[in-house]
Design an enzyme around this catalytic site. Sequence first.
Site, PDB file in Angstrom:
ATOM      1  N   ASP A 164      -0.548 -61.078 -34.715  1.00  0.00           N
ATOM      2  CA  ASP A 164      -1.731 -60.169 -34.589  1.00  0.00           C
ATOM      3  C   ASP A 164      -2.098 -59.502 -33.397  1.00  0.00           C
ATOM      4  O   ASP A 164      -2.914 -58.665 -33.280  1.00  0.00           O
ATOM      5  CB  ASP A 164      -3.021 -60.856 -35.275  1.00  0.00           C
ATOM      6  CG  ASP A 164      -3.467 -61.559 -34.705  1.00  0.00           C
ATOM      7  OD1 ASP A 164      -4.950 -61.432 -34.488  1.00  0.00           O
ATOM      8  OD2 ASP A 164      -3.119 -62.644 -34.376  1.00  0.00           O
TER       9      ASP A 164
ATOM     10  N   PHE B  17       5.986 -67.582 -37.393  1.00  0.00           N
ATOM     11  CA  PHE B  17       4.529 -67.100 -37.602  1.00  0.00           C
ATOM     12  C   PHE B  17       3.358 -67.315 -36.597  1.00  0.00           C
ATOM     13  O   PHE B  17       3.371 -68.512 -36.140  1.00  0.00           O
ATOM     14  CB  PHE B  17       3.908 -67.527 -38.963  1.00  0.00           C
ATOM     15  CG  PHE B  17       4.882 -67.369 -40.244  1.00  0.00           C
ATOM     16  CD1 PHE B  17       4.525 -66.048 -40.728  1.00  0.00           C
ATOM     17  CD2 PHE B  17       5.785 -68.208 -40.694  1.00  0.00           C
ATOM     18  CE1 PHE B  17       5.555 -65.556 -41.902  1.00  0.00           C
ATOM     19  CE2 PHE B  17       6.772 -67.817 -41.682  1.00  0.00           C
ATOM     20  CZ  PHE B  17       6.454 -66.515 -42.376  1.00  0.00           C
ATOM     21  N   ASP B  18       2.760 -66.531 -36.314  1.00  0.00           N
ATOM     22  CA  ASP B  18       1.447 -66.921 -35.523  1.00  0.00           C
ATOM     23  C   ASP B  18       0.624 -67.565 -36.642  1.00  0.00           C
ATOM     24  O   ASP B  18       0.853 -67.394 -37.668  1.00  0.00           O
ATOM     25  CB  ASP B  18       0.573 -65.470 -35.020  1.00  0.00           C
ATOM     26  CG  ASP B  18      -0.447 -65.873 -34.290  1.00  0.00           C
ATOM     27  OD1 ASP B  18      -0.856 -66.917 -33.628  1.00  0.00           O
ATOM     28  OD2 ASP B  18      -1.305 -64.976 -34.266  1.00  0.00           O
ATOM     29  N   GLY B  19      -0.532 -68.333 -36.163  1.00  0.00           N
ATOM     30  CA  GLY B  19      -1.541 -68.870 -37.035  1.00  0.00           C
ATOM     31  C   GLY B  19      -2.652 -68.074 -37.516  1.00  0.00           C
ATOM     32  O   GLY B  19      -2.455 -67.364 -38.504  1.00  0.00           O
TER      33      GLY B  19
END
Length: 312
Positions: free
Chosen positions: A293, A178-180
């Site tokens: 994103d 996951f990106d943050g």
Amino acid sequence: MAELESTVINTNVKQKDPSTALVVAVTTRAIFSLEEEHKLYLEKGKEEYTRHQQANQDKPLPPGTAFAFIQAVQYVNKKILESNPAERDLFDILVLSNNSPESGVRIINSAKHYGLEISKFCFVSDEDSTQYLKSHGVKLFLSADRTDVCNALQRGVSAALVFQQEVQAPSTPLRVAFDGDAVLFSDETDQIFQEQGLEGAVQYERAMEAVPIGEGPLKAFAMHLGKMRKKFGQGESPIRTYLVTARSGRDMGVRAIKTLREWGLPIDEAFFMDGAPKGPILAQIQPHLFFDDGLHNIQGAQNVGVPSAWVP
């Protein structure tokens, strides 16, 4: 509206309880490579597409971007049931398709061919198929259609856009990266960065260090994943999760770590990239899916053969 949806139950698969399961809905173009067929649909229309699918109904479709992810998810279910045969907290996979049931036979046959444990095939003739996600208890929706993903996110369902690419050979355990900001976390710091630059964002993070970051669109999915992961000891878990964020560890990592701790969300490894490209790290992790994103990060992941899903 009910007549717009036709659901085929896969009787070869043990049906899960949607109130306890982690329900993942995937579209046919996310799980199989249907680019040629989709082109035919766009150029020659639905009738020609349906005719083609019926004529080729016994020819399995090649794997798509989310295919290895679904296989790894099945491995997690197998491991959970080995440790507790009565466990109901399992992955439940359903396929959501704009195909008619007639042209959908090829989809069902392809899933059977590969031994994919898909519990339901939902064939929806309505333009916006995402209206059925909540009724099926869906916690994550993967689609190759941007409008679908945006509609799902607006309905409060964790969702991401998968891009078609060659998929690496499947392997276990299930690895999810996951990106943050704007994925696991809210985009509050991103907005400060846009308005005030890096220095402003760093000052904001320091001032807010003791306050957990807001929830991002994939937090609910990550939390359920974390809950499943906690059923196993550190060494034997069939699930591994990663945080791969553009934040710097020194200035902006503390609040992220404190937020994960506050949420009770276990992450196996965290990489604070300080703006460096994510591709090299992802190439080492080899996740079954990487959520981000930023389209430049998605492109970087695709360049090293990592299946990626964009959270718009």
